[in-house]
Design a protein around this motif. Structure first.
Motif, PDB file in Angstrom:
ATOM      1  N   THR A 143       0.784  -1.168  -0.149  1.00 24.06           N
ATOM      2  CA  THR A 143      -0.097   0.105  -0.093  1.00 24.06           C
ATOM      3  C   THR A 143       0.981   1.257   0.050  1.00 24.06           C
ATOM      4  N   ARG A 147       0.799   4.083  -2.821  1.00 23.38           N
ATOM      5  CA  ARG A 147       0.511   5.477  -2.554  1.00 23.38           C
ATOM      6  C   ARG A 147       1.528   6.545  -2.606  1.00 23.38           C
ATOM      7  N   ASP A 228       3.606  -1.026   5.968  1.00 24.40           N
ATOM      8  CA  ASP A 228       2.183  -1.075   5.642  1.00 24.40           C
ATOM      9  C   ASP A 228       1.358  -1.274   6.778  1.00 24.40           C
ATOM     10  N   ARG A 232      -1.908   0.985   8.249  1.00 25.11           N
ATOM     11  CA  ARG A 232      -3.147   0.471   8.542  1.00 25.11           C
ATOM     12  C   ARG A 232      -3.544   0.777  10.131  1.00 25.11           C
TER      13      ARG A 232
END
Length: 291
Positions: A143, A147, A228, A232
């Protein structure tokens, strides 16, 4: 393990492996030759062309007879000429197609040597390459990578180039290892050992160097996974204020100890995860895999 491609191989060729893997030839084998219907099965192709010509000629004659009976002479003549032209064009198209190489096959043939398949590696090399591929996949699919929070240039350009370099070295190691085993099958002599001994040591040093490089890939992947996870967790903390408000509405009036404790804990967690994200970003920007 998946095939490994040189950085310059077009995306279209890479995707072809998913649909037509039979077109790809291991780098350890001879380059594929240009193949057409005439080169692969000249007898069948010639027979097919004869049958087609017979059908065209017979069909044209039958059509001329029908047109002559059903239409005025001038109209029937022009219609027969148009049918003849159509038949010639169709025959020419079939002839050209049988003499032209399949487009997908041509694309893959031109890239031979710029990709490596599972057959190009022995078991030790295949395992190392698989580890490197999994690490790179972890980084590229993370992720934080999607991004743009890590070094995009390194992830999108450097990592695939390094993976191809590793693949080439592992392929050469596989070839040399097989060669050593083949040579050593005969009678062992002092002269043979004098030659094979240094070669084995050189191969062992190369294997150790590649293993260390693969471990660097895996370390980078571990850092990206940690980033990651921190990302989160940071996202989960965005709902912290709602939980504080919920406790404030449910606790007895005047008793704010639980609410204050929860707020302090949330603030500490936010600070901790913010530092974790920053550390992961810094690691992604500064990590440099050696050549």
């Amino acid at each position: 393990m998946d095939p490994v491609f040189a950085p310059g191989v077009p995306i279209a060729v890479r995707r072809l492996f998913e649909r037509r893997p039979e077109l790809f030839v291991p780098a350890g084998q001879a380059p594929p030759k240009r193949r057409t219907s005439w080169s692969e099965a000249p007898g069948n192709t010639f027979g097919t062309m004869l049958v087609w010509l017979a059908v065209c000629v017979g069909g044209w004659i039958l059509a001329v007879i029908v047109l002559a009976l059903a239409l005025p002479t001038a109209v029937a003549a022009w219609a027969s000429v148009a049918l003849a032209v159509l038949a010639v064009v169709a025959t020419g198209g079939i002839a050209v197609r049988s003499a032209v190489e399949d487009r997908d096959r041509k694309q893959v043939r031109r890239q031979h040597g710029k990709y490596l398949l599972a057959e190009d590696f022995d078991e030790p090399s295949g395992k190392l390459l698989g580890r490197a591929q999994r690490a790179v996949k972890t980084v590229l699919e993370a992720t934080v990578t999607q991004r743009g929070l890590l070094d995009e240039m390194q992830n999108e350009l450097v990592l695939p180039e390094q993976l191809w370099d590793i693949g080439q070295v592992l392929h050469e190691q596989s070839v040399l290892r097989a060669r050593q085993q083949e040579v050593a099958r005969g009678m062992a002599t002092a002269e043979l050992e004098a030659v094979l001994g240094p070669q084995r040591r050189a191969l062992s040093r190369s294997v150790d160097a590649i293993r260390r490089k693969v471990e660097l890939f895996e370390q980078y992947a571990d850092r990206v996974r940690s980033a990651d996870a921190a990302l989160r967790a940071e996202a989960a903390l965005e709902d912290g204020d709602r939980y504080i408000e919920l406790l404030a509405r449910t606790e007895p009036a005047g008793d704010t100890a639980v609410v204050q404790g929860f707020a302090d804990e949330a603030a500490a967690l936010k600070d901790t995860f913010a530092r974790s994200i920053k550390a992961a970003r810094d690691a992604g920007r500064t990590l440099a895999l050696p050549e």
